[in-house]
Design an enzyme around this catalytic site. Sequence first.
Site, short mmCIF file in Angstrom:
data_model
loop_
_atom_site.label_atom_id
_atom_site.label_comp_id
_atom_site.label_asym_id
_atom_site.label_seq_id
_atom_site.Cartn_x
_atom_site.Cartn_y
_atom_site.Cartn_z
N ILE A 296 0.88 -1.18 0.00
CA ILE A 296 0.00 0.00 0.00
C ILE A 296 0.91 1.22 0.00
O ILE A 296 1.51 1.56 1.02
CB ILE A 296 -0.91 0.06 1.25
N THR B 267 0.00 4.69 2.75
CA THR B 267 -0.64 4.09 3.93
C THR B 267 -1.36 5.15 4.76
O THR B 267 -2.46 4.90 5.27
CB THR B 267 0.40 3.34 4.78
C1 IPD Z 1 5.07 6.83 1.53
C2 IPD Z 1 4.32 7.59 0.48
C3 IPD Z 1 4.44 9.07 0.72
C4 IPD Z 1 5.89 9.53 0.75
C5 IPD Z 1 6.68 8.71 1.76
C6 IPD Z 1 6.52 7.24 1.47
P1 IPD Z 1 4.09 4.41 2.22
O1 IPD Z 1 4.98 5.44 1.30
O2 IPD Z 1 4.80 7.25 -0.80
O3 IPD Z 1 3.84 9.79 -0.31
O4 IPD Z 1 5.94 10.86 1.14
O5 IPD Z 1 8.04 9.11 1.63
O6 IPD Z 1 7.27 6.49 2.40
O7 IPD Z 1 4.71 4.43 3.58
O8 IPD Z 1 2.70 4.93 2.22
O9 IPD Z 1 4.28 3.10 1.53
#
Ligand code: IPD
Length: 307
Positions: free
Chosen positions: A117, A120
């Site tokens: 996901i 998340t």
């Molecule tokens: C996050 C999302 C978010 C970004 C974070 C990511 P996750 O992934 O892509 O937009 O700002 O750097 O870690 O935790 O929802 O898989």
Amino acid sequence: MFILYRSQVSAQSVFLFLIRSCSSNMADLWQNAMDHAVAAARRAGQVVREALQDDRKVMTKSSSVDLVTQTDQKVEQLIIQSVREKFPKHRFIGEESVAAGEPCVLTDGPTWIIDPIDGTTNFVHAFPFVAVSIGFSVNKQMEFGVVYSCLEDKMYTAKRGKGAFCNGEPLQVSNQEDIKQSIIATEFGSSRDPEAVDKIFSSLRNILCIPVHGVRGAGTAAINMCLVASGCVEAYYEIGIHVWDVAAGSLIVSEAGGVLMDVEGGEVDLMSRRVVAANSRTIGERIVKQIDSFSPPRDDASSLHKH
Ligand code: IPD
């Protein structure tokens, strides 16, 4: 002499035939893997949509704003199990497996890079942009990428050298070369370290004051990259993302005619947690000039120590 010549020709044609059929089998093999990834992403998306109807139990990982749910874990296991049954020798880098202690190391072997996901935090709050992201790398080169934006029912796909698509329609990045006529996507990420936050704001201020038409963020790196590939935004940049957030999206951007680079302008390194994805080198380099860069610990840092 004549017999020798004939046997040479036939040896040569047998050799060519073997090479051709071998490389076409390889191509078919990755096509099978890609078909499997598309089907797995679609099934995963169904699980995510159903889970949105229920209460979501939220847990945290590296900080109180780095969220994970049972659905992230369940979806990753579903994808990995289904791939293992079909491709038992393939390797995995999965967001939740790495969080549970699996190594994050990219070898030359066929490797599935999975974010069950992406977005998340959006999922937890029912903010309607959530993606299942599956990248596939061989010899450390992305062979295909699949991003399923499951609440919009948009299936983004790209295969190396074969273009990028959304629900089967070809994608093309924007041809806008003037940064002042552009929309730029970025995110605030999940670090609340004051020094990192200061740098994120300083970069954002620099970009806004160019001035650009606007700054946007979908809350998922994978969808932001698909928006670059679709020509809706001219560029996306972020420091703090992980390899599973951007592996699939990076191929979708480049196959749609875009470019990838590091936030300091060199070659992108998907383990470095820094990325600029742009419609063109001109726009990418203009963004790079505005970024107040920093270097979070690499995704493969602990694996590098162990090897
Ligand atoms: C996050 C999302 C978010 C970004 C974070 C990511 P996750 O992934 O892509 O937009 O700002 O750097 O870690 O935790 O929802 O898989």
